[in-house]
Scaffold this motif. Structure first.
Motif, PDB file in Angstrom:
ATOM      1  N   UNK A 141       0.774  -1.223  -0.070  1.00 20.37           N
ATOM      2  CA  UNK A 141       0.192  -0.046   0.134  1.00 20.37           C
ATOM      3  C   UNK A 141       0.814   1.161  -0.148  1.00 20.37           C
ATOM      4  N   UNK A 142       2.082   1.091  -0.053  1.00 19.37           N
ATOM      5  CA  UNK A 142       3.163   2.196   0.274  1.00 19.37           C
ATOM      6  C   UNK A 142       3.396   2.949  -1.224  1.00 19.37           C
ATOM      7  N   UNK A 143       3.354   4.256  -1.102  1.00 19.43           N
ATOM      8  CA  UNK A 143       3.562   5.024  -2.352  1.00 19.43           C
ATOM      9  C   UNK A 143       4.921   5.698  -2.232  1.00 19.43           C
ATOM     10  N   UNK A 144       5.758   5.225  -3.018  1.00 20.37           N
ATOM     11  CA  UNK A 144       7.044   5.910  -3.118  1.00 20.37           C
ATOM     12  C   UNK A 144       7.083   7.090  -3.491  1.00 20.37           C
ATOM     13  N   UNK A 145       8.192   8.013  -2.959  1.00 22.43           N
ATOM     14  CA  UNK A 145       8.254   9.257  -3.702  1.00 22.43           C
ATOM     15  C   UNK A 145       8.709   9.374  -4.980  1.00 22.43           C
ATOM     16  N   UNK A 146       8.171  10.173  -5.712  1.00 27.74           N
ATOM     17  CA  UNK A 146       8.499  10.536  -7.033  1.00 27.74           C
ATOM     18  C   UNK A 146      10.200  10.295  -7.650  1.00 27.74           C
ATOM     19  N   UNK A 147      10.815  11.350  -6.750  1.00 30.20           N
ATOM     20  CA  UNK A 147      12.165  11.809  -6.864  1.00 30.20           C
ATOM     21  C   UNK A 147      13.088  10.773  -6.601  1.00 30.20           C
ATOM     22  N   UNK A 148      12.794   9.499  -5.639  1.00 30.21           N
ATOM     23  CA  UNK A 148      13.437   8.509  -5.469  1.00 30.21           C
ATOM     24  C   UNK A 148      13.144   7.360  -6.232  1.00 30.21           C
ATOM     25  N   UNK A 149      11.774   6.990  -6.501  1.00 28.03           N
ATOM     26  CA  UNK A 149      11.651   5.923  -7.401  1.00 28.03           C
ATOM     27  C   UNK A 149      12.260   6.073  -8.779  1.00 28.03           C
ATOM     28  N   UNK A 150      12.421   7.476  -9.230  1.00 25.60           N
ATOM     29  CA  UNK A 150      12.830   7.630 -10.606  1.00 25.60           C
ATOM     30  C   UNK A 150      14.173   7.101 -10.868  1.00 25.60           C
ATOM     31  N   UNK A 151      14.943   6.691  -9.642  1.00 21.72           N
ATOM     32  CA  UNK A 151      16.570   6.303  -9.625  1.00 21.72           C
ATOM     33  C   UNK A 151      16.494   4.612 -10.004  1.00 21.72           C
ATOM     34  N   UNK A 152      15.227   4.086 -10.008  1.00 21.39           N
ATOM     35  CA  UNK A 152      15.396   2.662 -10.463  1.00 21.39           C
ATOM     36  C   UNK A 152      15.354   2.720 -11.893  1.00 21.39           C
ATOM     37  N   UNK A 153      16.159   1.673 -12.348  1.00 21.23           N
ATOM     38  CA  UNK A 153      16.009   1.439 -13.886  1.00 21.23           C
ATOM     39  C   UNK A 153      15.136   0.520 -14.457  1.00 21.23           C
ATOM     40  N   UNK A 154      14.821   1.035 -15.503  1.00 20.26           N
ATOM     41  CA  UNK A 154      13.752  -0.044 -16.195  1.00 20.26           C
ATOM     42  C   UNK A 154      14.116  -1.169 -16.459  1.00 20.26           C
ATOM     43  N   UNK A 155      13.227  -2.136 -16.104  1.00 16.54           N
ATOM     44  CA  UNK A 155      13.900  -3.359 -16.511  1.00 16.54           C
ATOM     45  C   UNK A 155      13.105  -3.969 -17.855  1.00 16.54           C
TER      46      UNK A 155
END
Ligand code: ADP
Ligand code: X15
Length: 478
Positions: A64-78
């Motif tokens: 249910x957790x929603x990550x913060x946009x600025x942080x989540x954007x650091x994951x790489x697309x898989x």
């Protein structure tokens, strides 16, 4: 030979880590400020921390957790993020690290890296993509038949259950014709990209030519992710989307988790022959490890820096000052840096060479050190006995020759024993993994990494260019 004092507490993750780690292991999370300071351009960027946070946040996708946009954007697309429609019928350029060891008869002596590349390729095949597979092998200077990827075709075909077609080049009209004839679910293996000097120089024109073969790019070459080469980095500027393969993702997820907050004492064992590319890593390891064990071709540069004779052993003359500096730094930091006290020397580089055990200070002229000696093995085993996490890259000797494999086999067996006692054991690098496979203990290790230099650079906290160049994952909507 070295101080036995322990180092200051390890902190790969900087101060904010305590808060961040607490937050990311919680069942709910509210990060009011996007952690922009961790962005790739930021001076304070710590890839370990960034990846740790991003990985944790990715796992929250299903909660249910929603990550913060600025942080989540650091994951790489898989590659797993691409839909079936995005893959079906598409020409996909897959950069893998198929740099496997071959014997004199061109037989593969360890296929770990080929097996590790299979899940991504199979996923693409089963989704109807046309796979254009690319890799380097060795360090050829121009076109060199013994570094052709041809010997890999039978094993690849067997593991993938498709008949892999091999091109004689990696760019050019003949390759284009083969690409045009590909049908859905088929695989074309390009010839060694390092036959072109433009590959390692990361020349844009060469990268563009590679990119022109395909519709999208997948980087699954973790072992080469620390190289900014045309097929690992340059190509992403001309091919979108550029995404991470399953192996790359898995390696980052495991390694970052294990080394960002290791159980202590934390030891690194560094050996092998790539002295110039790995000696620099030692400086950073001194910041992170409690114990550092050196073996393989690495040690003679240190011996020579201390004024010892090294005969005709492998030495990097231009790294002598650095070696001295590193010894001083280890002492100042109280890190237990252990150099072998004895070595096995040979009168030639051959399996049937005459050999003898000599103290580190007694290498005769004309002889070369090809393994660590029995006293060193005992000292290393005693030091390892105290550890809770061990990362190993680089064999202790020329293990390909049975006569000089004792040090490497002993370390492999010791780590297997420790693994059974709950110590985290991470083995990285083509040859180190081959050695562990040869001893038959790969299965008991905590993690077998397909990258030696790459895993060490990650541990150093360095950004891996092959990872940085990939598209960022689409942030989860807040
Ligand atoms: N004393 C030594 N002199 C020369 N080569 C060595 C020595 N010790 C180990 N090696 C060689 O190092 C090679 C592996 O080095 P490296 O590529 O750095 O390791 P990895 O592939 O595990 O990252 C092996 O082929 C081994 O024979
Ligand atoms: O074998 C490799 O690295 P490793 O020996 O550090 O594991 C990779 O294929 C990278 O090869 P490179 O060090 O020639 O760029």
């Amino acid at each position: 030979m070295a101080s036995t004092a322990t180092s200051p507490a390890f902190c790969a993750v900087p101060k904010i880590s305590a808060t961040t780690r607490a937050a990311t292991s919680a069942t709910s999370i509210v990060l009011k400020t996007p952690l922009r300071g961790l962005g790739f351009a930021g001076a304070a960027f710590d890839p370990l921390l960034a990846h740790y946070v991003a990985t944790k946040l990715r796992s929250f996708k299903s909660s249910s957790v929603k990550p913060v946009r600025g942080v989540a954007s650091m994951t790489k697309k898989s590659v797993g993020d691409l839909t079936a429609a995005e893959l079906k019928g598409k020409k996909v350029f897959v950069r893998a690290d198929l740099n496997v060891p071959l014997d004199d008869n061109q037989n593969i002596t360890d296929d770990t890296r080929i097996r590790a590349a299979v899940p991504t390729i199979k996923h693409l095949i089963s989704n109807g993509a046309k796979v254009i597979l690319s890799s380097h092998l060795g360090r050829p200077k121009g076109v060199t038949p013994k570094f052709s990827l041809a010997p890999l075709v039978p094993r690849l075909s067997e593991l993938l259950s498709v008949s892999v077609v091999k091109a004689d080049d990696c760019i050019g009209p003949e390759v284009e014709k083969l690409v045009a004839s590909l049908h859905e679910g088929s695989v074309l293996l390009l010839e060694n990209v390092r036959f072109y000097k433009e590959e390692e120089k990361n020349e844009p024109e060469f990268a563009k030519n590679l990119a022109s073969l395909a519709d999208l790019y997948v980087n699954d070459a973790f072992g080469t992710a620390h190289r900014a080469h045309a097929s690992t980095e340059g190509v992403t500027k001309f091919l979108k989307p550029s995404v991470a393969g399953f192996l790359l993702q898995k390696e980052l997820d495991y390694l970052v988790g294990a080394v960002s907050n290791p159980k202590r004492p934390f030891a690194a064992i560094v050996g092998g022959s790539k002295v110039s590319s790995k000696i620099g890593v030692i400086e950073s390891l001194l910041e992170k490890c409690d114990i550092l064990l050196l073996g393989g071709g690495m040690i003679f540069t240190f011996y020579k820096a201390q004024g010892l004779s090294v005969g005709s052993s492998l030495v990097e003359e231009d790294k002598l000052d650095l070696a001295t500096l590193l010894l001083e730094k280890a002492k100042a930091k109280g890190v237990s840096l252990l150099l072998p006290s004895d070595v096995v020397v040979a009168d030639k580089f051959a399996p049937d060479a005459d050999s003898k055990i000599v103290p580190a200070s007694g290498i005769p002229d004309g002889w070369m050190g090809l393994d660590i000696g029995p006293d060193s093995i005992k000292t290393f085993n005693d030091a390892l006995e105290t550890t809770k996490t061990v990362i190993w890259n680089g064999p202790m000797g020329v293990f390909e020759f049975d006569k000089f494999a004792v040090g490497t086999v002993s370390v492999a067996k010791k780590l297997a024993e420790l693994s059974g006692k709950g110590v985290t054991t991470i083995i990285g690098g083509g040859d180190s993994v081959a050695a562990v496979e040869k001893v038959g203990v790969a299965d008991v290790m905590s993690h077998i990494s397909t990258g030696g230099g790459a895993s060490l650079e990650l541990l150093e906290g360095k950004e891996l260019p092959g990872v940085l160049a990939l598209d960022e994952a689409v942030p989860v909507a807040v």
